[in-house]
Every structure is written in structure tokens, then in C-alpha cells.
Design an enzyme around this catalytic site. Sequence first.
Site, PDB file in Angstrom:
ATOM      1  N   LYS A 283      57.748 -35.514 -44.666  1.00  0.00           N
ATOM      2  CA  LYS A 283      58.606 -34.357 -44.873  1.00  0.00           C
ATOM      3  C   LYS A 283      59.408 -34.553 -46.163  1.00  0.00           C
ATOM      4  O   LYS A 283      59.960 -35.623 -46.405  1.00  0.00           O
ATOM      5  CB  LYS A 283      59.552 -34.195 -43.683  1.00  0.00           C
ATOM      6  CG  LYS A 283      60.163 -32.812 -43.537  1.00  0.00           C
ATOM      7  CD  LYS A 283      60.895 -32.683 -42.212  1.00  0.00           C
ATOM      8  CE  LYS A 283      61.443 -31.272 -42.038  1.00  0.00           C
ATOM      9  NZ  LYS A 283      62.169 -31.113 -40.768  1.00  0.00           N
ATOM     10  N   GLU A 368      63.901 -26.366 -24.233  1.00  0.00           N
ATOM     11  CA  GLU A 368      65.057 -25.618 -23.757  1.00  0.00           C
ATOM     12  C   GLU A 368      65.105 -25.521 -22.232  1.00  0.00           C
ATOM     13  O   GLU A 368      66.181 -25.639 -21.621  1.00  0.00           O
ATOM     14  CB  GLU A 368      65.065 -24.219 -24.372  1.00  0.00           C
ATOM     15  CG  GLU A 368      65.284 -24.198 -25.881  1.00  0.00           C
ATOM     16  CD  GLU A 368      63.995 -24.358 -26.680  1.00  0.00           C
ATOM     17  OE1 GLU A 368      64.073 -24.363 -27.923  1.00  0.00           O
ATOM     18  OE2 GLU A 368      62.917 -24.467 -26.056  1.00  0.00           O
ATOM     19  N   ARG A 396      64.730 -18.704 -23.876  1.00  0.00           N
ATOM     20  CA  ARG A 396      63.537 -19.382 -23.376  1.00  0.00           C
ATOM     21  C   ARG A 396      63.801 -20.106 -22.055  1.00  0.00           C
ATOM     22  O   ARG A 396      62.869 -20.564 -21.401  1.00  0.00           O
ATOM     23  CB  ARG A 396      63.041 -20.390 -24.420  1.00  0.00           C
ATOM     24  CG  ARG A 396      62.937 -19.821 -25.823  1.00  0.00           C
ATOM     25  CD  ARG A 396      62.352 -20.786 -26.809  1.00  0.00           C
ATOM     26  NE  ARG A 396      60.891 -20.739 -26.773  1.00  0.00           N
ATOM     27  CZ  ARG A 396      60.103 -21.499 -27.523  1.00  0.00           C
ATOM     28  NH1 ARG A 396      60.628 -22.390 -28.328  1.00  0.00           N
ATOM     29  NH2 ARG A 396      58.806 -21.389 -27.449  1.00  0.00           N
TER      30      ARG A 396
END
Length: 636
Positions: A283, A368, A396
Site C-alpha cells: 500500500k 459490523e 449493516r
Amino acid sequence: MPENFHIDSPAALRKLPVSSLPGLCEELRSFLIDHVASNGGHFSSSLGVVELTVALHYVFNTPEDKLIWDVGHQAYPHKLLTGRKGRFYTNRLRGGISGFPSREESEYDAFGTGHSSTSVSAILGMACAARYRGDHTRQHIAVIGDGAMTAGMAFEALNNAGYEQPDMLVILNDNNMSIDANTGALQDYLTALTTGRHYNALKSHVRKLLSYPGQPDKWPAEVLGKLRNAVKGGLLRYSNLFEALNIRYFGPVDGHDLDKLVHVLEKLKHIPGPKLLHCVTTKGKGFAPAMTDQAKWHAPKTFDKSTGATLEKTSAVTFQSVFGRTLMELARKNPGIMAITPAMLSGSALTTMKKEMPERVFDVGITEQHAVTFAAGLAADGLLPFCTIYSTFLQRAYDQVIHDVALQKLHVVFCIDRAGVVGQDGPTHHGAFDISFLRCVPGITGASPMDLEDFRDLLFTAQADRESGPWAIRYPRGAGGPAPASSRFKKLVIGKGRKLRPGKDIAVLSLGPVGLSVVDACAGLEGELDVAHYDLRFFKPLDETLLHEVFRRFSAVITIEDGCLAGGMGSAVLEFMAEHGYHAVVKRLGLPDTFAEQGTQQELHALYGYDKKAIVAAVRQLAARTKGLKKVADIL
């Protein structure tokens, strides 16, 4: 103009020789660094997938072949190669292109993303649709990060794919990061695949077998059998997670080795069934500051590209910073307090608390639903969990809020960050619906502070009253006005609002920080209209004493909230008015029945009619309307 950057479509890309692709990758990186340095945006994720993006569009026949980018943080190189380079300066601006893949924006965006872990399910659906139609030529590819792979939905999809056996390819982009560093057993497992002794021993064993003299097509069956068993046994014994789901595993491969990527992807095109390619990337690749602090550079504001120094300075005190400090302060006094976040440790300002109290802060990954039920488990065993979760992501876990927390009357405090419009991330990220979907949940206490001092007191009150059941405290992204005037805490009365300003012409009821705009609007109307201002503070339970006062005294009322009008606080006020037989003209300000577009918070408040200017206009219009109605009533 860079040498190859006339490339604005995958068809043009595929005409290039493989030898020119590394140069194109460098030009893409240079463009991204220049753009994000000047405009901000998602950065390190996109830098990490430049080679992978080029290889995918080079090998596969997009858009006929379907390509889905999970979440979409890493989709900037994809957008540049699919005809949007000329419009990229509008990225994440109001009226501009989205920061995420969008079906409305381009035929190359096969599926709209913004929330994580949806790509495997979506590409599985497309692959099964192609099979149903008898189309066995179209390819189906999903790119999903190792952070997104932690979500239960991704495993549900992989399990289903292993059963259905359609032709599809999942590329696991493994960079050891989502936004913050990934946590959990899956991350340890993936790391072991690339660094563990079993994987490297397997490679060594295969190399020895491949060194057998003579041509491979003339090797004896015994050698071929050993080779097959070594690979199969090694994968099944040490990499059996995906193979056990009946998905063929390939890799790991270097995600920055273009030649290798092109070669492997070409081979995988011709292998039937569901496949997973484990691709290891870095990244922030190509920009040194982003490679050393990947979380900071996930989505930076403007910066000096030569030094990495941030250009956009702000001294404003944010709700997030006050939350992080306040929760840590409360936790030092209350040993039962625990903090839970689904992969938003730094965004929710819990990093410092994690360092000071590592055993009391849980980053559970992008999960979640699990986060909410995990918090319920802590609460059921006598602890006091603060489940910190963005409004758009709480959607969610709605079933868990109802079934696992509220139904059992457990004392879980939901700290709902990024409530209301959030800015340039747009419709997938606005926290528009939480008031509406929480209002109907029995037994929950719902509140929204107008300012930072009120926020501290609500957090204190939520942990102080252990018999009140579940709480939900919603607060916006960013600045929250002046810093708290006092370091002391005040326990608030649950369901009690406050009158901030007396008046006799019109009453304005506000919820949350939009009340600060009402304060400014009332000041601007001074001497013209006498406006009363009430801060409801709680959307459940409502302050019925306050509302009785309002409807007995005023025939014109305005409600203001940073959330959807359908089922929101204004709807609750109308329900109260009807139930108690009051008659008044009520004007509701908030988000209309549409998905709010992208833009700055200030732009969107103005666009949807609840900034200071819009509030002043609404007060004047309602005053004129009620004055006209009064004249008619006098005549009659």
C-alpha cells in the site's frame, strides 16, 4: 504529456507491447501523486494496485468481462484507464465523478461499491447469470482486499461459490492493511502463507522435483505423481482455507511484477471453476511517506508531494478528538468500559486509548454484525461496551442491534460517528438513515449533541445510568464548534431537551449540531422576527413536556435535522402533534427522499436546505404564510 498517457481505454491499452507497461505504471503513479497532492482523496490504496490494474485490463476484455473492485478505495487507476482521466479533476467534487466505482458513471464499473466485502457475492451473481444464459466466454473477476476478506459476507459468498462452481476469479489483494493495520486470525494466516516455513519448504520441494533430468513430457509417472501430491498436499495441509471451500488457490504472487501478473492471469483465464489468486502488494507503493505510514495516507488532504507535509492546516476541535479523549477519561474512572470498533481505530480516534489500555479496546476488523453482537456479549457479562461505528456501517448490523442488544435490554452504547452528510465520499457513506431506523426500536435511548460540551455530558450520562438499556449517540464528521468550556461532567436527564432562546413568532426545533446554524440564523433575524429555539437533544424518548409547551404557544413550527426526513425527528414531532390533537403549520428541514450526492458538508447543507441561509428563508416564508392564514381566519 507523458509518453503513453494517451491511453484512455482498455482497448488502447491492449494494443501496447508488454514491455511498455512498466512505463505506463510509473506515469499513472505520477498522475495520482500530482492529483491527490492538489485535491486530496484516497491515495495509498490506489498506489498499491497500479500494476494489478494495468495487468487486469491488459489480459481481460473489459467491459465485456466483468471486473468488480471491492470497496473501491483502490479504483483510481481503474478510472484513469477507462476514459475518466480528463474528468479526474472533478473526483469527489459536487457534480463530479465519484471516488468509488459507480454503474451510473461508466460501463467499466460493473458494480457500485463503497462498503466493503460485497464484491465476491456480486461477481458470483454475475457468473451464475452468465452460466444460466449459456455464456461461457465472459470472464468474472473480483478484487478484494485482505481487510475486506475478514467480513462474514465474503466468506458466505466464497462458501456459495465453492458449491455453485461457476467460472470466476477472486483476486485477494493482500497488503496487510485496510485503513488501519489489519487484525485477526485471517491476517496471521495470510502472513503465514507468504512467510511461513511450510510455504517455503513446499516451494523448495517442488523445485527439487522440477530439477529431475529430461523433458517434462517424458518424466516417469512416479515423478509426476510426487509433484502432484507435493503441491496438492502442501496446499491442502497448509493453505486449506480456500481449498476446503472447493475454490482453487494460486499464489502468492508479487502484485508489482507485471510480467508475472500478465502471465498468471492469462493462464487463469483458461482454468474453469472458482479460483482465488493471492496477490501481495504494498500500500502506498511509489511514494515513500505513504509506504511508511499507510494509515495516515489512506485518504490525505492536500500535501506537498516533495516532502509529504500537509498543506491544509486546521485547529478546529472535532467530535472525533473529543470522543477519543472523553472515552479514555471515563474509562480511567470506570473499569467496566470497553471500546469496540470495526476496523476504524484511527478514524474513530481510539488509537491513543488502544495504546494506553490495549486490553480494553477491540478492533474486530470489518465485521459490523460481529462488532454489535460481540458488544452484546460483553454487556451480558456485566461490562460496559462503547461500540463505535460509522452511521453508514451500522446499517449493516441492524438485525443485531434489534435482536441481540435491544430485545435483551443490554446496556451497549452505540457511538454513531459520521452521522448526517459526510462530504465527498458521497451517497455510500452519508449517515442519513440512523434516526429513522433507530426510532422504531423499543427501549433504545437516542441522542445527538448540539455542541462538544453537550457531547461529553451525553457520553458521561450514557455510562452512568446502567439501567437505561441500549444507547445511541449520533455525531457528525469534523468540527463541533468551540472546545468544551468545562472539564467537569454533568449528568443529563434522559429524554430532556432545552430551550436555548425564547420567542413568540415561530418555534424552531433542532437536533444535533445543525442547531448551531439555527443559533446563527436567529441572530440574523434579530429585530425582524422573534424566533424561539429549542434543542431537542434526544430523538428517543422525545421531551413531551417541551413539545406540549411548543404546540400550546406556537402555530408555526420548524424542525431541523441532519438526516432523512422520512421517519426522522420531524416525523416524530408530527406524530406527537397528531396524537395530542394540536394544530400547527410544521415545516421540516433535512434530507429529502433521495440519496444525497457528494460534495462538502457545507455545500450539501445548502443544497438540501438546512444551512443558515436556508433556515432564515424558511423562517421568513413560514412567518408570511402563517400571517396570511391568520388574516383569513380573522375575516372568517
